[in-house]
Design a protein around this motif. Structure first.
Motif, short mmCIF file in Angstrom:
data_model
loop_
_atom_site.label_atom_id
_atom_site.label_comp_id
_atom_site.label_asym_id
_atom_site.label_seq_id
_atom_site.Cartn_x
_atom_site.Cartn_y
_atom_site.Cartn_z
N ASP A 87 69.71 0.28 23.22
CA ASP A 87 70.52 1.41 23.67
C ASP A 87 71.78 1.58 22.82
O ASP A 87 72.41 2.65 22.85
CB ASP A 87 70.93 1.23 25.14
N CYS A 88 72.15 0.54 22.10
CA CYS A 88 73.40 0.59 21.34
C CYS A 88 73.20 0.65 19.83
O CYS A 88 74.03 1.21 19.11
CB CYS A 88 74.26 -0.64 21.67
N CYS A 89 72.14 0.05 19.33
CA CYS A 89 71.99 -0.12 17.88
C CYS A 89 70.63 0.35 17.38
O CYS A 89 69.62 0.24 18.09
CB CYS A 89 72.17 -1.59 17.50
N GLU A 90 70.60 0.85 16.15
CA GLU A 90 69.35 1.22 15.52
C GLU A 90 68.63 -0.03 15.04
O GLU A 90 69.24 -1.08 14.78
CB GLU A 90 69.61 2.16 14.33
N ASN A 91 67.31 0.09 14.90
CA ASN A 91 66.48 -1.04 14.52
C ASN A 91 66.51 -1.26 13.00
O ASN A 91 65.53 -1.10 12.30
CB ASN A 91 65.04 -0.81 14.98
N THR A 92 67.69 -1.60 12.49
CA THR A 92 67.86 -1.85 11.06
C THR A 92 68.01 -3.34 10.81
O THR A 92 68.28 -4.11 11.73
CB THR A 92 69.09 -1.10 10.51
N ILE A 93 67.88 -3.73 9.55
CA ILE A 93 67.94 -5.15 9.23
C ILE A 93 69.31 -5.74 9.52
O ILE A 93 69.45 -6.93 9.81
CB ILE A 93 67.54 -5.40 7.76
N ASP A 94 70.36 -4.92 9.45
CA ASP A 94 71.72 -5.41 9.72
C ASP A 94 72.14 -5.15 11.17
O ASP A 94 73.31 -4.93 11.47
CB ASP A 94 72.72 -4.77 8.76
N ILE A 95 71.19 -5.21 12.08
CA ILE A 95 71.45 -4.91 13.48
C ILE A 95 72.46 -5.87 14.11
O ILE A 95 73.21 -5.50 15.02
CB ILE A 95 70.13 -4.92 14.28
N LEU A 96 72.52 -7.10 13.61
CA LEU A 96 73.50 -8.06 14.14
C LEU A 96 74.93 -7.58 13.88
O LEU A 96 75.84 -7.84 14.68
CB LEU A 96 73.28 -9.44 13.53
#
Length: 331
Positions: A87-96
């Motif tokens: 709900d907060c972040c896109e599913n990208t490699i830098d999601i952390l």
């Protein structure tokens, strides 16, 4: 293979476009590196997740990394909320990085989080895990990875499009062609070791326990197999151990200055420095800061009492002196 088709169709390669980096082969570690490590043996790894056809593998692995980190810090191993991160972040490699900066590095339990109409509602539930710093490997260096994994499991990007990777069952996977593709998937490195003379990374996948070796794959270590060293991240909770000590020293100086009579300014500085030493979550610095505050109150009260006694003593002395002078004048 349905899940791989779904991942590729979702466009994962477009945001996992990481340039290949020549691996650095130097090490300047002061840590003792054991020959093998398996964080599963320490009870800090959650069961293998089955993402099905969902392309949210970065979200899954990021949550798993935070779960393990919190368990290692002394907390109970609990399942974090994948939906909260989605709900907060896109599913990208830098999601952390998004979890750190947009969610404050906090994560709620899966059972506690309920989606709301508010986009990325940070107050939707009480977090059970938190981190305040994200380490990202700047140069592909598997020796540095060995050093980092002593603290907690690693979040890594890999090329999982290789056919041999997809049908992996057991052993150490070491196809050199796998290093030539694009980083299009992420894994959690939960350990390492040596099998039949070949060093490997023990990686947890999110394709269910029916895939690979009960959901895991061992990738050859030291050759950047499947580009495993090109994107490496690790969560941590960083505290500046030297700063609280410095604040304690200055606090004590101001406390004694207050005792000597420099009151208002010293009280202000004392309170500020004492509470700067407080950190989140709870640590023993709370206790030390509390001791300093209590000691400051004591010194302040003692100083005030000392001033009162001195004033009373001067009054008695002056009164006695005046009485003596009157008596002397009568003679």
């Amino acid at each position: 293979m349905d899940r791989r088709i779904e991942e590729l169709v979702s466009g994962s390669k477009s945001f996992f476009n990481i340039p290949s980096i020549e691996i650095e082969k130097t090490i300047s570690s002061k840590k003792t590196i054991p020959t093998s490590l398996d964080w599963r043996d320490k009870g800090v790894i959650t069961p293998v997740y089955n993402q099905g056809t969902s392309p949210k593998y970065s979200t899954v692995v990021a949550v798993e990394a935070i779960e393990s980190f919190q368990a290692i810090r002394g907390g109970k191993l609990e399942k974090g909320s994948i939906d909260q991160v989605s709900d907060c972040c896109e599913n990208t490699i830098d999601i952390l990085d998004c979890i750190l900066n947009k969610m404050g590095g906090s994560l709620c339990r899966e059972s506690d989080y309920k989606s709301s109409n508010i986009t990325c509602d940070r107050n939707a539930c009480q977090p059970f895990a938190v981190f305040n710093n994200l380490k990202v490997l700047k140069v592909a260096n598997e020796y540095t990875m060995l050093e980092w994994i002593q603290d907690s499991p690693l979040y890594v990007g890999v090329n999982a499009a290789d056919f041999g990777f997809e049908i992996y069952k057991s052993g150490v996977y070491s196809n050199p062609e796998c290093a030539n593709g694009t980083v299009d998937h992420v894994l959690q490195i939960v350990g390492y070791g040596i099998e039949s003379g070949t060093p490997y990374w023990l990686c947890k996948n999110s394709w269910s326990s029916a895939w690979g070796d009960q959901g895991y794959i061992r990738l050859e270590r030291g050759k950047n197999t499947c580009r495993i060293a090109d994107y490496v991240a690790q969560v941590e909770y960083r505290t500046n151990d030297a700063f609280p000590i410095i604040s304690y020293v200055f606090t004590m100086i101001y406390l004694f200055a207050d005792y000597l009579g420099f009151t208002t300014f010293c009280k202000t500085i004392t309170i500020i420095l004492s509470f700067i030493a407080f950190t989140k979550p709870f640590t023993f610095q709370y206790l030390w800061s509390g001791v300093i505050v209590v000691f400051g109150i004591y010194l302040n009260a003692h100083g005030q009492n000392k001033k009162s006694i001195e004033t009373y003593t001067r009054f008695i002395d002056n009164h006695s002196l005046m009485k003596f002078r009157r008596q002397s004048s009568n003679y």
